[in-house]
Write an enzyme that holds these catalytic residues in place. Structure first.
Site, mmCIF file in Angstrom:
data_model
loop_
_atom_site.group_PDB
_atom_site.id
_atom_site.type_symbol
_atom_site.label_atom_id
_atom_site.label_comp_id
_atom_site.label_asym_id
_atom_site.label_seq_id
_atom_site.Cartn_x
_atom_site.Cartn_y
_atom_site.Cartn_z
ATOM 1 C CE1 TYR A 11 -2.269 3.290 2.596
ATOM 2 C CE2 TYR A 11 -3.588 2.645 0.691
ATOM 3 C CZ TYR A 11 -3.316 3.537 1.725
ATOM 4 O OH TYR A 11 -4.086 4.660 1.875
ATOM 5 C CG ASP A 32 6.035 3.709 0.257
ATOM 6 O OD1 ASP A 32 4.835 3.562 -0.029
ATOM 7 O OD2 ASP A 32 6.419 4.333 1.268
ATOM 8 C CE LYS A 81 2.878 4.928 7.689
ATOM 9 N NZ LYS A 81 1.541 4.847 8.274
HETATM 10 P P1 KE4 Z 1 -0.320 8.529 4.377
HETATM 11 O O1 KE4 Z 1 -0.908 9.230 3.177
HETATM 12 O O2 KE4 Z 1 -1.376 7.722 5.142
HETATM 13 O O3 KE4 Z 1 0.479 9.473 5.285
HETATM 14 O O4 KE4 Z 1 0.766 7.488 3.862
HETATM 15 C C1 KE4 Z 1 0.376 6.515 2.914
HETATM 16 C C2 KE4 Z 1 1.339 5.344 2.996
HETATM 17 C C3 KE4 Z 1 2.326 5.230 2.043
HETATM 18 N N1 KE4 Z 1 3.221 4.207 2.074
HETATM 19 C C4 KE4 Z 1 3.183 3.283 3.071
HETATM 20 C C5 KE4 Z 1 4.196 2.171 3.074
HETATM 21 C C6 KE4 Z 1 2.203 3.359 4.085
HETATM 22 O O5 KE4 Z 1 2.183 2.430 5.059
HETATM 23 C C7 KE4 Z 1 1.262 4.413 4.058
HETATM 24 C C8 KE4 Z 1 0.153 4.540 5.079
HETATM 25 N N2 KE4 Z 1 0.039 3.481 6.012
HETATM 26 C C9 KE4 Z 1 -1.253 3.300 6.632
HETATM 27 C C10 KE4 Z 1 -1.129 2.139 7.623
HETATM 28 N N3 KE4 Z 1 -1.042 0.912 7.019
HETATM 29 C C11 KE4 Z 1 -1.732 4.551 7.301
HETATM 30 C C12 KE4 Z 1 -2.912 4.348 8.225
HETATM 31 C C13 KE4 Z 1 -4.186 4.844 7.614
HETATM 32 O O6 KE4 Z 1 -4.379 4.662 6.381
HETATM 33 O O7 KE4 Z 1 -5.008 5.400 8.392
#
Ligand code: KE4
Length: 429
Positions: free
Chosen positions: A144, A238, A266
């Site tokens: 993801y 990523d 993060k």
């Molecule tokens: P954000 O747009 O949520 O800041 O980041 C997206 C993203 C991109 N790449 C990786 C590897 C990620 O894990 C994420 C976001 N992770 C999720 C948790 N699995 C965020 C939690 C959520 O979606 O509320």
């Protein structure tokens, strides 16, 4: 344990918030029940509006690596607030954080700050296309990378939990240039390169954390980098989740591989909205205002967020908690395996640095298909018993548990007791 006030707020929130949450995974859809509403947090603990306190292994899905409200971060934010909140112009702290980030990632000469991991990856993909002049992107099933149209084709995390094969509202045209490979299967990448000559890049989570934790095998990152570059494409790593978490220089430091483009999020904002993408000069010079690739953002480089990021990364670098993270994760793995064995529950535990999670399956889990073989109903039973025993886990089988440097030996004792109680409950279910 009472959840009365969370329930009341959940019902009240339904009027103006979709599902009473601002991100789907928080809805507890895959574990049942309703979302928790949090009142406050400090160190390794988080407290909900009913006054229930938990050891927090969610950590805002990664950012709170120092634990909540670390005194140094609190001090830095308070100081920054006295100067103003946002200016729409550059500030010294953007330069300071940029240097910390570029020093940590040798493959990065320059970085651009954005406001989320999604935005970082969106921009990184656009940059790979701008630099190579090609359109196709390969992603791995179960990884993801945020919710941009082009990558919502087989996403892990929220979509996997909600078992949606893509997303409504994503037009056919947006995904026609996205190819899907299987994690840990280099041949599935090669097959795409044999069939297409317009691939701009390959993007992956260097340690997958959105299908549960799935670790790379057989030198995946190194072999991928060599193969992809030989084909005139770029490797986009990523590190939104792994950056500064698996090592200060991310998974790239651990695997000794330099990405062509790195995406971050993060931890880099210490709990404030910060994402970033970066690369060597010849690639980054494509980005406006220097080059023809456009990307912009009102709150990019926000001074409060920069202050939080600088103090978080500076403190983290000084603490250098990575050895201890490995030891604590190994201890929790032992707790899980011993409790499962004692109660006759089949589990596979995957961990990498300070990311860990059990799958309720007897199979090894090296890709998304195998991850999906795990028993999510057993996970739901396990999740709620852990909650009732004072440990807050991500409410989904397809997430990673995160460790913070605020975790104490006493916390570990409590986690051990909770795991035993939860495994007993699973065995009886
Ligand atoms: P954000 O747009 O949520 O800041 O980041 C997206 C993203 C991109 N790449 C990786 C590897 C990620 O894990 C994420 C976001 N992770 C999720 C948790 N699995 C965020 C939690 C959520 O979606 O509320």
């Amino acid at each position: 344990m009472e959840f009365k006030k969370s329930q009341e707020l959940y019902n009240k929130g339904l009027e103006n918030l979709v599902g009473s949450v601002n991100s789907p995974v928080r809805a507890f859809a895959s574990v049942g029940g309703n979302p928790l509403f949090i009142k406050k947090a400090k160190g390794s603990k988080i407290t909900d509006v009913d006054g229930n306190s938990y050891i927090d292994l969610v950590l805002s899905y990664g950012p709170m690596i120092l634990g909540h409200r670390h005194k140094k971060v609190q001090k830095a934010i308070t100081k920054a607030l006295k100067n103003g909140y946002s200016f729409g112009a550059s500030t010294k702290n953007e330069i300071k954080l940029a240097k910390i980030v570029c020093d940590a990632f040798p493959g990065m000469d320059k970085v651009r700050f954005v406001n989320s991991g999604t935005e970082a990856v969106l921009s990184g993909i656009r940059l790979a296309r701008a630099f190579t002049g090609k359109d196709k992107i390969i992603k791995f099933s179960g990884c993801y990378h945020g919710h941009q149209d082009a990558l919502l084709v087989a996403a892990g995390s929220g979509l996997a939990t909600l078992s949606l094969p893509g997303s409504k509202g994503v037009p056919e045209g947006a995904v026609k240039n996205t190819l899907i490979a299987n994690y840990n299967d280099l041949d599935s990448v090669k097959a795409h390169f044999e069939a297409h000559d317009d691939i701009a890049g390959v993007i992956l989570e260097p340690v997958a954390g959105n299908m549960g934790v799935v670790t790379p095998t057989n030198n995946l990152l190194k072999e991928l980098k060599e193969y992809v570059n030989a084909k005139g494409a770029l490797l986009i790593v990523d590190e939104v989740m792994t950056g500064f978490r698996s090592k200060f220089g991310g998974a790239q430091e651990l695997f000794d591989v330099e990405a062509d483009i790195t995406c971050l999020g993060k931890v880099i904002g210490g709990g404030f909205p910060v994402g970033a993408y970066g690369a060597r000069n010849e690639i980054m010079e494509m980005v406006a205002p220097l080059g023809g690739m456009y990307q912009a953002g009102t709150l990019s480089g926000n001074p409060i967020a920069m202050a939080a990021g600088i103090s978080t990364l500076t403190t983290l670098n000084k603490q250098n908690p990575y050895e201890r993270f490995n030891e604590v994760a190994a201890t929790i793995e032992t707790y899980l395996i011993e409790a499962a064995r004692e109660h006759g529950v089949e589990i596979t535990v995957n961990r990498f640095g300070s990311m860990i999670n059990p799958f309720f399956t007897s199979k090894t889990v090296t890709n998304f298909e195998e991850a999906q073989s795990s028993d999510t109903q057993k996970f739901a039973t396990f999740f709620w018993e852990m909650m009732h025993n004072g440990v807050f886990l991500p409410p989904s089988q397809f997430e990673a548990w995160f460790l913070s440097s605020a975790l104490s030996e006493k916390d570990l004792e409590k986690i051990k007791k909770a795991i035993n109680a939860a495994m007993e409950k699973v065995a009886a279910s």
